[in-house]
Design an enzyme around this catalytic site. Structure first.
Site, PDB file in Angstrom:
ATOM      1  N   VAL A 382       1.299  -1.437   0.210  1.00 52.59           N
ATOM      2  CA  VAL A 382      -0.478  -0.362  -0.046  1.00 52.59           C
ATOM      3  C   VAL A 382       1.032   0.891  -0.100  1.00 52.59           C
ATOM      4  O   VAL A 382       0.672   2.555   0.114  1.00 52.59           O
ATOM      5  CB  VAL A 382      -0.995   0.352   1.045  1.00 52.59           C
ATOM      6  CG1 VAL A 382      -1.809  -1.040   1.142  1.00 52.59           C
ATOM      7  CG2 VAL A 382      -0.682  -0.602   2.062  1.00 52.59           C
ATOM      8  N   GLU A 383       2.113   0.936  -0.115  1.00 54.03           N
ATOM      9  CA  GLU A 383       3.317   2.467  -0.140  1.00 54.03           C
ATOM     10  C   GLU A 383       4.161   1.765  -0.693  1.00 54.03           C
ATOM     11  O   GLU A 383       5.245   0.695  -0.360  1.00 54.03           O
ATOM     12  CB  GLU A 383       3.531   3.031   1.201  1.00 54.03           C
ATOM     13  CG  GLU A 383       2.227   3.841   1.887  1.00 54.03           C
ATOM     14  CD  GLU A 383       2.280   4.540   2.541  1.00 54.03           C
ATOM     15  OE1 GLU A 383       3.671   5.403   3.265  1.00 54.03           O
ATOM     16  OE2 GLU A 383       1.683   4.803   4.456  1.00 54.03           O
ATOM     17  N   ASN A 384       4.903   2.580  -2.118  1.00 49.12           N
ATOM     18  CA  ASN A 384       6.162   2.047  -2.123  1.00 49.12           C
ATOM     19  C   ASN A 384       6.572   3.426  -3.477  1.00 49.12           C
ATOM     20  O   ASN A 384       5.395   3.812  -4.185  1.00 49.12           O
ATOM     21  CB  ASN A 384       6.269   0.797  -2.907  1.00 49.12           C
ATOM     22  CG  ASN A 384       7.491   0.270  -3.908  1.00 49.12           C
ATOM     23  OD1 ASN A 384       7.421   0.433  -5.026  1.00 49.12           O
ATOM     24  ND2 ASN A 384       9.223   0.423  -2.938  1.00 49.12           N
TER      25      ASN A 384
END
EC number: 3.2.1.86
Length: 485
Positions: A382-384
């Site tokens: 969900v984050e990168n």
């Protein structure tokens, strides 16, 4: 064989870094409304008032004295107040997300916009705003993925209740959850309880004035109970809800084959996996209980807390992955490295971003394998993303090939984890898909987005949106379901 047909391609943001609309539409104050901008060289600061009315300013992780309350100083610049103004640009932004082909959009709901003090007072105008946002997303075929609480707490709960150190805040949080679960039960399917729960600390994020281990872990216990109760409540309201957790995952490698370095890496990884263990397995791991015993930490629990945690495990694991690090048993080699927020060692085999974040695409595959093998749950990246200084050329173009290169390699690593390792990965939402304020430094120049926003570190700019080169590249990635990199 590659990414599943129903793979959730999209992007991720957070209300306090993107939404803006400070005090608009009945919103109350959040802790992050009292934290200034900053940079790598000049840390973000909290402004607060003491009991005797003195105005003070300290770094964001400093313990605040008893009775200190958040204060908005008209002489200071607070990035959250406008951020990049999704509040007034949501239709334009969602249209751009739809043009890229987003299948989902990860966002957070501002607790203080729904419950201005964080208590049981409801702001209907705030609820109506998110109705409009979700309707706009769904109109474009974009699935909302909602983080219930992302890195802040209503300031009233921080000042008057000492935040999450006070068990009463669990009840207020559950009131907030019941309100939004009920209101949006036919619009939102995917939820996450707390963002990067393993990084939550201090007054700015969880409202606690003391930041020692006793207070930190007592607050964490209350977060675990609140999350578990929210999972159970959400499933009662709509059994089709998918309710996950979210952790910052930074795999650490032993610096050498020395068994002492291997143990140091194990202990580093355990500290972040502890938060997943509790929410995914439903109990405190033995090593953490032993740590509490050694360090004299006593967690106060209600009689049914352990049962609540056991029965409120999550449906999937959401996690952020930006970098890996390395561990050493040599204390002289260990320091805070780049953006990892935990003491570690620089890895000489990896390059770094301008902010000192190690670039390690293979580490994402390693992380997916480790999490899949350990928890046997669906995973969601969900984050990168890649924070960098973007240059607007004379012809208006923004040629962010460095960002494209970063994403190519990380998406290829995810594909390998799916096709070669059998990982159950349900989606990918790169961080800051549109430029927003950096959580760590409060800067705008540290940009992540596929979409440029005209705003600088001091709040100057038109807020005009502009596509970067990576915009069209990511559009092709989504259209080809990850085959065209």
């Amino acid at each position: 064989m590659g990414f599943p047909k129903n793979f959730l391609w999209g992007g991720a943001t957070a209300a306090n870094q993107y939404e803006g609309g400070y005090l608009s539409g009945g919103k109350g104050l959040s802790t992050l409304d009292a934290i200034t901008g900053g940079s790598m060289d000049h840390p973000r600061m909290i402004t607060y008032k003491t009991k005797d009315g003195q105005i003070e300013k300290v770094t964001r992780d400093t313990e605040l004295p008893e009775g200190a309350v958040g204060y908005i100083d008209p002489e200071q610049y607070y990035p959250s107040h406008v951020a990049t103004d999704f509040y007034h640009h949501y239709q334009e932004d969602i249209a751009l997300f739809a043009e890229m082909g987003f299948k989902c959009f990860r966002m957070s709901i501002s607790w203080a916009r729904i419950c201005p003090k964080g208590t049981d007072e409801i702001n209907e105008e705030g609820l109506a705003f998110y109705d409009e946002v979700f309707d706009e997303l769904l109109k474009h075929g974009i699935e909302p993925v909602v983080t219930i609480n992302h890195f802040d707490i209503p300031m009233y709960l921080a000042d008057e209740y000492d935040g999450w150190s006070n068990r009463k805040v669990i009840d207020y949080f559950l009131f907030f959850c019941e309100t939004i679960f009920t209101r949006y039960q036919d619009k939102v399917k995917y939820w996450m309880t707390f963002n990067e729960i393993n990084f939550l600390r201090s007054w700015t994020q969880i409202g606690i004035h003391k930041n020692d281990k006793q207070h930190k872990y007592q607050a964490a216990h209350h977060l675990f109970v609140a999350s578990a109760k929210a999972v159970q409540m959400g499933h009662r309201i709509n059994p089709d809800f998918m309710i996950g957790m979210m952790v910052a995952y930074i795999p650490s490698y032993p610096m050498t084959a020395n068994p002492e370095d291997v143990l140091a890496a194990l202990q580093f990884n355990r500290e972040q996996e502890f938060y997943i263990d509790v929410q995914a397995n439903g109990y405190y791991p033995a090593h953490k209980l032993k740590e509490f015993e050694r360090e004299g930490i006593t967690i106060e629990k209600a009689a049914d807390d352990d049962a609540v945690i056991a029965n409120g495990t999550v449906d999937y694991i959401g996690f952020s992955y930006y970098m890996s690090t390395a561990s050493s048993a040599n204390p002289e080699a260990v320091k805070y490295v780049g953006g990892n927020q935990m003491p570690a060692v620089k890895n000489p085999y990896l390059s770094e971003s301008d902010w000192g974040w190690a670039v390690d695409p293979l580490g994402l595959r390693i992380s997916l394998c480790q999490l899949s093998d350990r928890y046997h749950l669906p995973l969601f990246v969900v984050e990168n993303g890649f924070g960098a200084i973007d240059q607007v050329e004379d012809d208006g173009t923004i040629n962010d090939d460095y960002r494209i290169d970063y994403f190519k390699k990380h998406i290829a690593a995810m594909k390998d984890a799916i096709t070669l390792d059998g990982v159950d990965l349900i989606g990918y939402t790169p961080w800051g898909c549109i430029d927003l304020v950096s959580a760590g430094t409060g800067e705008m120049k540290k940009r992540y987005g596929f979409i440029y926003v005209d705003m600088d570190d001091h709040g100057n700019g038109t807020l005009a949106r502009k596509k970067k080169k990576s915009f069209d590249w990511y559009k092709e990635v989504i259209a080809s379901n990850g085959e065209q990199l």
